[in-house]
Design a protein around this motif. Sequence first.
Motif, mmCIF file in Angstrom:
data_model
loop_
_atom_site.group_PDB
_atom_site.id
_atom_site.type_symbol
_atom_site.label_atom_id
_atom_site.label_comp_id
_atom_site.label_asym_id
_atom_site.label_seq_id
_atom_site.Cartn_x
_atom_site.Cartn_y
_atom_site.Cartn_z
ATOM 1 N N ASN A 1 0.817 -1.217 0.000
ATOM 2 C CA ASN A 1 0.000 0.000 0.000
ATOM 3 C C ASN A 1 0.850 1.267 0.000
ATOM 4 O OD1 ASN A 1 -3.074 -0.444 0.265
ATOM 5 N ND2 ASN A 1 -2.218 -1.993 1.630
ATOM 6 N N TYR A 2 1.751 1.395 1.002
ATOM 7 C CA TYR A 2 2.418 2.691 1.169
ATOM 8 C C TYR A 2 3.501 2.941 0.120
ATOM 9 C CZ TYR A 2 -0.269 2.954 5.425
ATOM 10 O OH TYR A 2 -1.307 2.986 6.301
ATOM 11 N N LEU A 3 4.281 1.907 -0.163
ATOM 12 C CA LEU A 3 5.321 2.092 -1.189
ATOM 13 C C LEU A 3 4.646 2.388 -2.539
ATOM 14 C CD1 LEU A 3 8.385 1.934 -1.514
ATOM 15 C CD2 LEU A 3 8.129 -0.452 -2.169
ATOM 16 N N HIS A 4 3.568 1.674 -2.786
ATOM 17 C CA HIS A 4 2.820 1.868 -4.025
ATOM 18 C C HIS A 4 2.267 3.298 -4.100
ATOM 19 C CE1 HIS A 4 -0.504 0.101 -6.869
ATOM 20 N NE2 HIS A 4 0.411 0.781 -7.524
ATOM 21 N N GLU A 5 1.762 3.777 -2.957
ATOM 22 C CA GLU A 5 1.168 5.120 -2.951
ATOM 23 C C GLU A 5 2.232 6.195 -3.238
ATOM 24 O OE1 GLU A 5 -1.318 5.967 0.422
ATOM 25 O OE2 GLU A 5 -2.324 7.551 -0.712
ATOM 26 N N VAL A 6 3.412 6.017 -2.650
ATOM 27 C CA VAL A 6 4.474 7.002 -2.893
ATOM 28 C C VAL A 6 4.855 6.990 -4.376
ATOM 29 C CG1 VAL A 6 6.899 7.556 -2.414
ATOM 30 C CG2 VAL A 6 5.364 6.933 -0.525
ATOM 31 N N ALA A 7 5.007 5.782 -4.932
ATOM 32 C CA ALA A 7 5.375 5.675 -6.357
ATOM 33 C C ALA A 7 4.304 6.336 -7.231
ATOM 34 C CB ALA A 7 5.549 4.208 -6.734
ATOM 35 N N LEU A 8 3.030 6.086 -6.891
ATOM 36 C CA LEU A 8 1.946 6.674 -7.698
ATOM 37 C C LEU A 8 1.902 8.188 -7.534
ATOM 38 C CD1 LEU A 8 -0.845 4.019 -7.048
ATOM 39 C CD2 LEU A 8 0.334 4.442 -9.208
ATOM 40 N N TRP A 9 2.247 8.654 -6.354
ATOM 41 C CA TRP A 9 2.272 10.103 -6.122
ATOM 42 C C TRP A 9 3.317 10.744 -7.034
ATOM 43 C CZ3 TRP A 9 6.065 13.411 -4.178
ATOM 44 C CH2 TRP A 9 5.610 14.711 -3.912
ATOM 45 N N LEU A 10 4.467 10.078 -7.186
ATOM 46 C CA LEU A 10 5.492 10.598 -8.102
ATOM 47 C C LEU A 10 4.951 10.664 -9.529
ATOM 48 C CD1 LEU A 10 8.670 8.716 -6.838
ATOM 49 C CD2 LEU A 10 8.152 11.157 -6.581
ATOM 50 N N SER A 11 4.140 9.674 -9.870
ATOM 51 C CA SER A 11 3.627 9.616 -11.248
ATOM 52 C C SER A 11 2.594 10.705 -11.524
ATOM 53 C CB SER A 11 3.031 8.238 -11.556
ATOM 54 O OG SER A 11 1.738 8.118 -10.990
ATOM 55 N N VAL A 12 2.060 11.324 -10.464
ATOM 56 C CA VAL A 12 1.159 12.459 -10.691
ATOM 57 C C VAL A 12 1.938 13.543 -11.447
ATOM 58 C CG1 VAL A 12 -0.200 14.287 -9.581
ATOM 59 C CG2 VAL A 12 -0.156 11.990 -8.596
ATOM 60 N N HIS A 13 3.209 13.684 -11.086
ATOM 61 C CA HIS A 13 4.042 14.732 -11.695
ATOM 62 C C HIS A 13 4.742 14.227 -12.962
ATOM 63 C CE1 HIS A 13 3.145 16.808 -7.993
ATOM 64 N NE2 HIS A 13 3.476 15.700 -7.366
ATOM 65 N N VAL A 14 4.994 12.925 -12.998
ATOM 66 C CA VAL A 14 5.680 12.358 -14.180
ATOM 67 C C VAL A 14 4.889 11.125 -14.649
ATOM 68 C CG1 VAL A 14 7.949 11.732 -15.106
ATOM 69 C CG2 VAL A 14 7.809 12.882 -12.886
ATOM 70 N N PRO A 15 3.763 11.349 -15.356
ATOM 71 C CA PRO A 15 2.894 10.212 -15.723
ATOM 72 C C PRO A 15 3.618 9.123 -16.515
ATOM 73 C CG PRO A 15 1.830 12.318 -16.250
ATOM 74 C CD PRO A 15 3.234 12.641 -15.822
ATOM 75 N N GLY A 16 4.682 9.502 -17.202
ATOM 76 C CA GLY A 16 5.391 8.525 -18.039
ATOM 77 C C GLY A 16 6.000 7.380 -17.244
ATOM 78 N N ILE A 17 6.099 7.518 -15.907
ATOM 79 C CA ILE A 17 6.737 6.420 -15.147
ATOM 80 C C ILE A 17 5.740 5.311 -14.745
ATOM 81 C CG2 ILE A 17 8.597 7.872 -14.241
ATOM 82 C CD1 ILE A 17 7.126 7.911 -11.535
ATOM 83 N N VAL A 18 4.456 5.490 -15.090
ATOM 84 C CA VAL A 18 3.466 4.471 -14.673
ATOM 85 C C VAL A 18 3.832 3.063 -15.173
ATOM 86 C CG1 VAL A 18 1.060 3.716 -14.972
ATOM 87 C CG2 VAL A 18 1.560 6.061 -14.258
ATOM 88 N N PRO A 19 4.179 2.902 -16.455
ATOM 89 C CA PRO A 19 4.552 1.541 -16.883
ATOM 90 C C PRO A 19 5.706 0.972 -16.059
ATOM 91 C CG PRO A 19 4.173 2.943 -18.791
ATOM 92 C CD PRO A 19 4.130 3.841 -17.592
ATOM 93 N N THR A 20 6.678 1.817 -15.722
ATOM 94 C CA THR A 20 7.817 1.336 -14.927
ATOM 95 C C THR A 20 7.359 0.927 -13.527
ATOM 96 O OG1 THR A 20 9.131 2.936 -16.123
ATOM 97 C CG2 THR A 20 10.180 1.935 -14.208
ATOM 98 N N ILE A 21 6.425 1.702 -12.956
ATOM 99 C CA ILE A 21 5.893 1.336 -11.633
ATOM 100 C C ILE A 21 5.233 -0.043 -11.708
ATOM 101 C CG2 ILE A 21 4.124 1.919 -9.906
ATOM 102 C CD1 ILE A 21 4.628 4.870 -10.542
ATOM 103 N N ASN A 22 4.409 -0.243 -12.737
ATOM 104 C CA ASN A 22 3.744 -1.549 -12.875
ATOM 105 C C ASN A 22 4.774 -2.673 -13.003
ATOM 106 O OD1 ASN A 22 1.513 0.067 -12.961
ATOM 107 N ND2 ASN A 22 0.771 -0.622 -14.958
ATOM 108 N N GLN A 23 5.805 -2.416 -13.832
ATOM 109 C CA GLN A 23 6.818 -3.463 -14.030
ATOM 110 C C GLN A 23 7.565 -3.758 -12.736
ATOM 111 O OE1 GLN A 23 8.831 -1.505 -17.236
ATOM 112 N NE2 GLN A 23 7.126 -1.927 -18.624
ATOM 113 N N CYS A 24 7.943 -2.690 -12.002
ATOM 114 C CA CYS A 24 8.710 -2.884 -10.759
ATOM 115 C C CYS A 24 7.881 -3.634 -9.715
ATOM 116 C CB CYS A 24 9.122 -1.554 -10.162
ATOM 117 S SG CYS A 24 10.414 -0.769 -11.104
ATOM 118 N N PHE A 25 6.621 -3.229 -9.542
ATOM 119 C CA PHE A 25 5.810 -3.886 -8.515
ATOM 120 C C PHE A 25 5.522 -5.335 -8.896
ATOM 121 C CE2 PHE A 25 4.610 -1.297 -4.936
ATOM 122 C CZ PHE A 25 5.219 -0.101 -5.278
ATOM 123 N N ARG A 26 5.345 -5.563 -10.181
ATOM 124 C CA ARG A 26 5.136 -6.951 -10.594
ATOM 125 C C ARG A 26 6.368 -7.776 -10.260
ATOM 126 N NH1 ARG A 26 5.953 -11.190 -13.522
ATOM 127 N NH2 ARG A 26 7.937 -10.370 -14.244
#
Length: 443
Positions: free
Chosen positions: A254-279
């Motif tokens: 939950n929390y690590l994911h939330e921080v990563a998603l918060w970063l993506s608010v400012h840099v939407p292009g990192i969403v695919p990387t977030i998905n890949q990393c969490f997977r």
Amino acid sequence: MSSVRYWVNWAGNVSSQPTSYHEPTTEDEIVSLVKSIANVGERIKVVGSGHSCSRIAASNGVHLVSLVRYNKVLEIKSEACTVTVQAGITLKQINNFIEHHGLVLSNIGTISEQTIAGAISTGTHGTGINFGGISQQVTALTMVCANGEVISLSKEQEPEFFAAALVSLGCLGIISTVTISCESAFNLRWLGSPATLDYALEHLEELNQSEHFAFWWFPHTNYVYLMSSNRTAQPIDPPKNAIVIWFKDVILGNYLHEVALWLSVHVPGIVPTINQCFRYLFFSSQRERIALSYQIFNLTILLRQYVMEYAIPIENTATAIRKLRDLINEAKFKVHFPIEVRFSAKDDAWLSLSYGRETCFIGVIIYRPFGQEIPYENYFQQVDALMISLEGRPHWGKIHYQSTNHFRKLYPKWDEFLTIRNSLDPKSMFINDYLEKIFFDEA
Ligand SMILES: Cc1cc2nc3c(=O)[nH]c(=O)nc-3n(C[C@H](O)[C@H](O)[C@H](O)COP(=O)(O)OP(=O)(O)OC[C@H]3O[C@@H](n4cnc5c(N)ncnc54)[C@H](O)[C@@H]3O)c2cc1C
């Protein structure tokens, strides 16, 4: 009655300003409240735990009723495996109570924070190809109608009204008590394993041999996580294992994911990387867990979210997921994980998402990290159009863009339901804006 409150749902995306707010503690209080509001010709809205992210529970300028203090267990019959409860009780409170009597609910969804009445009213479900939604576990209920009468409904007593009331969106009356059929407590052995999306789609029938099968697809990857649960006589995991799982799933998930998603608010292009990393971090290896059934069904979900979910005929599953993948790729949407895929048997509640057909549920999510807004409408509207083209029935408690004409086509008992609604609530005192669009928007 207490002073007027500003009401907001759990996700924080829906709010309303009622004219008065009530927390009745007895059925008599509910009856006199309904009668007094009917006498002045005004509208009333009953809310559960506010876990719907559609506007189904929101109403401006109405009398708002919460059954938060009308939440007791009235009767438990251990041998018959039934429990009768006041409608404001949460599934969590039911789980805790009946566990002490050696009972459990047969199948529930991802959380237990909902009230029993809220859960059945929106067609809330879990997963399992031989199981219906939560409403299918209900054997009887009582309802306070617009004229103040309390009616008792079951398969034996007024079966048509019962089939309408089980999933009734809060529009027929205030559900007062609910009797639920339970089971002797059982443990589930949960197995999680990574696979490719193509593998999952090609082996759906075989994977659905498990009692409770679901999978998460990680958009922007070709990977899924397969989750199968089956009953077992083996004992539950030792507490040490449970603590490690809790730290990984609850704290990091939950929390690590939330921080990563918060970063993506400012840099939407990192969403695919977030998905890949969490997977890679959490869903790339096999895992196994044994626990009491509801501990396996439920997850700890802390991240606020916009959600939509469609119930499609099971035979459309692979087509729907492939088309969704094409849509995301072609429109270059940057979307969050997971796309959740679950299954159910067909059932017989008239407005149930699974009425009359074996069903696949496809759930789509966009989170709101730390309350931040992430644009979702364009994505959701296109997913809505896609799912509708595949005969999708939108979840009543989640976001969608449909109105009366679509529902009439997809629910064979639509007009019969409306006839019962007209007879029980001729002045539409239980209707809000959301329900106007569902029932009376023929555009
Ligand atoms: C984190 C999360 C996880 C979820 N997981 C799942 C899942 O696994 N499966 C699934 O299908 N859904 C799921 N949902 C959706 C959720 O189960 C539904 O939205 C459910 O309706 C919420 O229940 P509630 O008590 O919060 O009801 P509310 O959202 O408060 O109300 C929903 C409707 O029920 C009506 N209602 C409430 N009480 C009564 C009553 N006494 N009489 C008549 N009508 C009443 C209200 O008027 C309203 O129309 C999830 C939601 C969240 C936020």
